[in-house]
Design an enzyme around this catalytic site. Structure first.
Site, short mmCIF file in Angstrom:
data_model
loop_
_atom_site.label_atom_id
_atom_site.label_comp_id
_atom_site.label_asym_id
_atom_site.label_seq_id
_atom_site.Cartn_x
_atom_site.Cartn_y
_atom_site.Cartn_z
N LEU A 38 44.68 47.01 44.00
CA LEU A 38 44.44 48.42 43.73
C LEU A 38 45.06 49.25 44.86
CD1 LEU A 38 40.71 48.24 42.60
CD2 LEU A 38 42.70 48.72 41.15
N ASP A 92 36.44 40.11 41.07
CA ASP A 92 36.01 38.78 41.52
C ASP A 92 35.30 38.01 40.41
OD1 ASP A 92 35.77 36.68 43.18
OD2 ASP A 92 34.28 37.56 44.52
N ASP A 139 27.60 35.44 39.41
CA ASP A 139 27.85 35.84 40.80
C ASP A 139 28.23 37.31 40.92
OD1 ASP A 139 28.07 35.28 43.54
OD2 ASP A 139 30.23 35.03 43.39
N ALA A 185 46.69 41.87 40.69
CA ALA A 185 47.32 43.07 41.25
C ALA A 185 46.34 43.81 42.15
CB ALA A 185 47.81 43.98 40.13
N LYS A 210 44.87 33.21 44.32
CA LYS A 210 43.78 32.24 44.39
C LYS A 210 44.29 30.92 43.84
CE LYS A 210 39.83 35.38 44.25
NZ LYS A 210 38.54 35.71 43.60
N GLU A 235 31.89 47.87 42.40
CA GLU A 235 32.60 48.93 43.12
C GLU A 235 32.99 50.05 42.17
OE1 GLU A 235 35.78 47.90 45.72
OE2 GLU A 235 34.78 46.12 46.51
#
Length: 539
Positions: free
Chosen positions: A336, A422, A402, A334, A229, A407
């Site tokens: 997953l 995120d 946000d 990294a 990013k 997950e």
């Protein structure tokens, strides 16, 4: 005579009160002020034990006992490492249950076989691509792939278990951080979610798809993979007051700081992240095999190399990011294990925001919203709701509004931990504390005992959160990662979290609020349809 007796009595009482104040009350107040070194009185008295830094010796429900401290608190002025002292504290050395095969996400043989097949397929594809590129006079830098069974990213994947992404003292993590910022990049591509968009974006949507975020997948020479990013905002810039949270820019330094904060809190649910200066010409453009990605590169009037997202509504040069002239700093996270070998599911956050300009969700208007959530699967038993509350504390400390989904790994079922993905919209406003992020904690009035004890510890002078974060972030190549106002905001917000817990304990009692760790789920839905129905009714 009566008046004189009253004067004598008043003088006697005044002398007694003055002596009591001078010799008893004032010394006690002085000792309290000198001994605690704290400015906030919100530490819960009924969770403290003398001689243990104000912390009770923690028990876990699986029977693991942490031995009490046998020394005195270290002097915070001795010049030593506060971070080292923090990680040496018994609260950061609590033993988790012994890991059996079912407690580990992957087995070594399974993982090695999976990636050997991927490397072979990659080499075949690259051979064909290079032949076609040569015939078409397309210049692509070639790098040889070296698959190392001892690579740090493989060890990281093998270390993922039911309780966290990595163990506290896993040597693979610092090695992985070093590898991500040092190894040669052999390929750059769009991430899978951006590929799914295929550049077709609906400009009428309030919440823009991921193409807005300019993130790339970089493959390293040892076949490790990281999400890049790029820097979009200077560290000293705050998010404008008129910005909605869902249109805020994503910050690379927030991703880096979130990993360190997650580690300091001992959650260990954020994949390892490190900063890196990337040569976007040599390490992105020239190694990319994706023609769509190569087509969005251009040279600015200042002779800097730039690129922008393929999405139509940001397919303009004013939305581009540029190197100086080729170097651009960013975060590398990294990856997953792939979904085909380690499936995950994405679940809407019960405290999801409206993501509209005018709408409001039920939790924003109903103070008893959590009572409904507590009746629904999977929040009616086990650790899921407690993990949601952990996540809300994590988000509040960095100001991240946000968190619309979370997950989990499907292998671990309802008792698995939540992945804190995120985090790039955190650390946007150091001058504002968004208390609504703490709604899960304030409405449910529940918190894990281990979480609360660590928060108490981090509020103390010798382990102060801003100090250990500052020290932890000094190891990143892009330091300073956070400005001083953001670091100081962590301390202020931590005190507010503890005050929320204190109010809950005063209202409901410690037994109702502070919960043991490692609770097993006891209830299951009768069918998958019933579970989905319950969730829809809750919305």
């Amino acid at each position: 005579m009566m008046r004189r007796d009253r004067l004598v009595l008043a003088a006697t009482l005044t002398a007694i009160f003055s002596a009591d104040l001078y010799f008893i009350l004032l010394p006690k107040l002085w000792n309290m002020g000198q001994g605690s070194g704290e400015s906030c009185p919100c530490i819960l008295d009924n969770l403290t034990l003398p001689g243990h830094f104000g912390l009770a010796t923690p028990w876990l429900s699986n029977g693991t006992f942490v031995s009490p401290l046998d020394g005195t608190a270290p002097d915070p002025t001795d010049g030593g490492s506060k971070l080292g002292r923090l990680f040496a504290h018994p609260l950061y050395n609590i033993q988790t249950p012994v890991l059996g095969l079912e407690e580990k996400l992957l087995q070594a043989e399974q993982l090695m076989d999976y990636y050997r097949r991927k490397v072979s397929r990659w080499e075949r594809h690259m051979k064909v691509y290079n032949e076609v590129a040569a015939a078409s006079n397309i210049t692509v830098t070639e790098h040889k792939v070296t698959f190392d069974p001892e690579a740090s990213w493989l060890k990281y994947h093998l270390g993922i278990n039911r309780y966290a992404l990595y163990t506290r003292n896993d040597p693979a993590i610092p090695q992985l951080l070093h590898d991500m910022q040092a190894l040669t990049v052999i390929n750059a591509d769009y991430t899978q979610d951006e590929k799914a968009l295929k550049g077709a974006c609906d400009c009428t949507q309030v919440v823009k798809p991921s193409g807005h975020h300019l993130k790339l997948a970089l493959k390293m020479q040892n076949f490790g993979k990281a999400m890049f990013k790029p820097m979009r905002q200077q560290r000293d810039k705050e998010t404008p007051e008129d910005f909605f949270y869902f249109v805020d820019l994503q910050r690379h330094n927030a991703e880096i700081a979130a990993f360190h904060l997650d580690r300091v809190l001992d959650f260990r649910r954020v994949p390892p992240v490190v900063g890196r200066l990337v040569n976007i010409t040599g390490e992105v453009l020239q190694v990319s095999r994706n023609e769509d990605l190569r087509s969005v590169f251009f040279t600015s009037p200042a002779n800097n190399t730039c690129f922008f997202a393929k999405c139509l509504y940001v397919c303009k040069t004013e939305y581009a990011v540029c190197g100086s002239p080729d170097l651009l700093e960013g975060s590398l996270s990294a990856y997953l294990p792939g979904l085909s070998i380690a499936p995950r599911i994405s679940i809407p956050n019960p405290w999801i925001r409206s993501y509209t300009f005018t709408g409001r969700e039920e939790w924003e208007v109903n103070p008893f919203y959590c009572d409904t959530i507590k009746q629904l699967y999977p929040y009616n038993s086990g650790n899921r709701l407690l993990n949601i509350i952990d996540m809300s504390i994590f988000d509040f400390l960095m100001g991240n509004m946000d968190r619309h989904h979370y997950e989990i790994f499907t292998k671990f079922g309802d008792d698995g931990f939540l992945l804190h993905f995120d985090n790039a919209r955190g650390f946007g406003k150091h001058s504002h504390d968004e208390m609504s992020i703490l709604a899960p904690l304030s409405q449910c009035c529940m918190i894990k005992r281990s979480t609360l004890l660590r928060l108490q510890l981090l509020s103390r002078l010798q382990y102060r959160l801003s100090d250990v974060m500052r020290e932890s972030l000094q190891g990143d190549p892009l330091q300073p990662v956070l400005t001083e106002p953001h670091l100081l905001a962590l301390d202020r917000r931590l005190q507010k979290v503890l005050r929320v817990v204190q109010r809950c304990v005063r209202r409901l009692g410690e037994a109702e609020v502070v919960t043991k760790d490692f609770i097993n789920s006891t209830e299951k839905p009768h069918t998958a349809w019933q579970a989905a129905t319950q969730r829809n009714e809750a919305r």
